[in-house]
Every structure is written in C-alpha cells, then in structure tokens.
Design a protein around this motif. Sequence first.
Motif, PDB file in Angstrom:
ATOM      1  N   PHE A  33    -106.392  57.476   5.284  1.00  0.00           N
ATOM      2  CA  PHE A  33    -107.509  57.115   4.410  1.00  0.00           C
ATOM      3  C   PHE A  33    -108.231  58.375   3.956  1.00  0.00           C
ATOM      4  N   ARG A  34    -108.558  58.445   2.663  1.00  0.00           N
ATOM      5  CA  ARG A  34    -109.351  59.544   2.123  1.00  0.00           C
ATOM      6  C   ARG A  34    -110.369  58.972   1.131  1.00  0.00           C
ATOM      7  N   GLN A  35    -111.568  59.524   1.180  1.00  0.00           N
ATOM      8  CA  GLN A  35    -112.618  59.172   0.226  1.00  0.00           C
ATOM      9  C   GLN A  35    -112.843  60.375  -0.672  1.00  0.00           C
ATOM     10  N   LEU A  36    -112.664  60.201  -1.971  1.00  0.00           N
ATOM     11  CA  LEU A  36    -112.768  61.272  -2.948  1.00  0.00           C
ATOM     12  C   LEU A  36    -113.966  61.018  -3.852  1.00  0.00           C
ATOM     13  N   PHE A  37    -114.460  62.066  -4.523  1.00  0.00           N
ATOM     14  CA  PHE A  37    -115.710  61.949  -5.264  1.00  0.00           C
ATOM     15  C   PHE A  37    -115.616  62.634  -6.613  1.00  0.00           C
ATOM     16  N   ASP A  38    -116.122  61.965  -7.642  1.00  0.00           N
ATOM     17  CA  ASP A  38    -116.247  62.552  -8.973  1.00  0.00           C
ATOM     18  C   ASP A  38    -117.717  62.867  -9.215  1.00  0.00           C
ATOM     19  N   PRO A  39    -118.102  64.147  -9.315  1.00  0.00           N
ATOM     20  CA  PRO A  39    -119.527  64.486  -9.408  1.00  0.00           C
ATOM     21  C   PRO A  39    -120.181  64.086 -10.729  1.00  0.00           C
ATOM     22  N   VAL A  40    -119.401  63.928 -11.790  1.00  0.00           N
ATOM     23  CA  VAL A  40    -119.990  63.582 -13.084  1.00  0.00           C
ATOM     24  C   VAL A  40    -120.515  62.152 -13.077  1.00  0.00           C
TER      25      VAL A  40
END
Length: 356
Positions: A3-10
Amino acid sequence: MLFRQLFDPVSSTYTYLLADAGEAVLIDPVFEQARRDLALLRELGLRLVATLDTHVHADHVTGAWLLQQRTGCRIAVAAASGAQGADLPLAHGDRVAFGGRHLDVRATPGHTDGCLSYVLDDASAAFTGDALLIRGCGRTDFQQGDPVRLYHSVHAQLLSLPDACTLYPGHDYRGITATSVAEERRWNPRFGGTSDLNDFVQTMTHLGLPHPKQMDRAVPANLRCGRPEGDVLPPAEPDWAPLTWSFAGLWEIEPSALHELGGRSPVQVLDVREPAEFTGPLGHLPGAQLVPLGELAARLPSLARDHPWVTVCRSGTRSARAALMLSQAGFPAVVNLAGGMLRWRAERLPAEGGEA
C-alpha cells in the motif's frame, strides 16, 4: 498486500496504490502525476490492472486514460457518473480484484451522482473519495450534489463499517493522511456526535464556497476518463537517449546506454566527487569534468546550457543531488548516471585512470 499513499500538491489529491501478487490498482490517479506513478510501478515490479476513480472530479483531471495508454490497464468508474471510455462501469456491490485481494464497491452519492467508495475485502480500510473527508465531506452545491443523499450515504455505507476501519479520503488540505470510522463517528462536525440530518443540510446549504479553480477544465475531461481533446499527449519524453524517470523525481540513464551513445550525442559528463576520488581506484569517465558537489552551486554560471549533462559520483547518490541542483537552476537536460562509477566499472565499461 502493498500500500502507498501518494499526493498531488496542486489539487491536494491523494492517489492510492494497492498491490498483491504483482498486480496493482490505482485509486484517483492525477493526469500530471502519471510519470511518477509509472516510475513507482516499475520500481516495485508491479503490473497495473486498473485505475479506479471515486467520482468525476472537479479539481483535477484523472490520469486514467493516460495510464491506460502507457500500461494497457482497465479504467473503472461509476456507471452512474456518465463518463465515457471506461472498461469497467461500476455499481454498488461490484468487486475489483488485484492479485488475491479485492475491493468492494459501495455507492456513496450526494457529492455527485456517481460517487463510489472502495472497501478492502477485510474491511480494514476504505477509500472514500470526497463523500467523507477527515472531519468534513465533499460539497453538495454543484454537479448533482444533494445533501440529503450524502448524509444517508455516509451513514449507511461508511460510518457503518467497523470502528477500527481506516478511512482514506480523496483530499486533505491540511496534510492529514487518514482517519478511522470511530473518529469520524465521534468527531466529524457534519456527521458525528449529536448532529442530525437537519443540522447537516443547513450546514451544507450555507457553506458559501467558490467553485474549484480547475472545474471548467477538469469536469469535461473527466467525463472522458481524462482523455484530452484531440488525444493530445503530455510533452514528449526526452529523446536524445533512452532515459528512465525515477520515483525520486529525476531522469536516470543506465551505464550501458550512456556508453552506447558514444560520440553520437553532445553529452557532457559532470563528476561531482572529490579530486582524490576522481583520480582514485574507480577512475573516471572519459572526458568527465570534475566539479565537487560542495563547489557546484558557485560554479553553475560557468557550465554550458546548450547540451545535456550527465551527473556522476561513486554510487549515484551525490550525483542525484547534483542533477536536482542543475534542474532547479534551469538546465534543460540533466540526467543522473544510475549506480555511478561502481556500476560503470562493474559492467567493465571504459574509464580513465583507476585500477584494472
């Protein structure tokens, strides 16, 4: 399960990677982050079997279509969303399998007609999109929003899960990554505690929020599952050499690929080791320019910008930092030598100086 949680800062969007037995799914991928997601899949040795959107987003364009073009994966989205181009039109009660695991599909409309939440097979985790956020929820004032439907959806499909079930939202604007059913049932000011339907409807009716900045672009694109008008792809990848984008966020080149370039490409090699290493046992690449990492910032103005740079060090660690420095300084073509001089010599490629 991985499991991985990824993030888009925009857009403050969370993308979730779940994988088992080499098969992966991505929940709510972002178009501009497809290169990142593909790098992670490659580095982890995973095959993407499907992208799953929780709804037709108004704040970013989904990466579903682009990831399908690059991997051949299937596109899953709610049948009720009206989106065109999906291979897996989902409805309440469906399952999406990956490896030996699966996600149960739950319809959670109210933010939009086509909102879905995905519950892991053992009910240890749920991915709630915008239906239920951490101490909040998605708005209900556009795109088929209905506060009554959302209130009942969240209570029936999400807050009914086991107390310990971890909830992963579609967004968080404060950097909080997860919550739990017990927490939201107790502390969510819109659904929790003694709040009732009337409280919720009145709150949602008077939010007074501006529309999302990307809404006019995002909604039409997401109704095509992220397919650009005219099938226009993102800017082309660098074509002067066979390069690989790493999950660390930089381009890399394999030693054998750099060697095969020979004199066919005007590449300059920047060695960022210390002088004693440059002339030490590993030697250095033919024609390499020595600029120790500690001196690089001061010497950036003296470096030419009209040809690609390949940064090199002993193992690829310091040179990765150097590549980022050059990229941030506006150098148009910068790559890191994967594995550095250790791999170069291990592959018995030609070097100047050093030991045999």
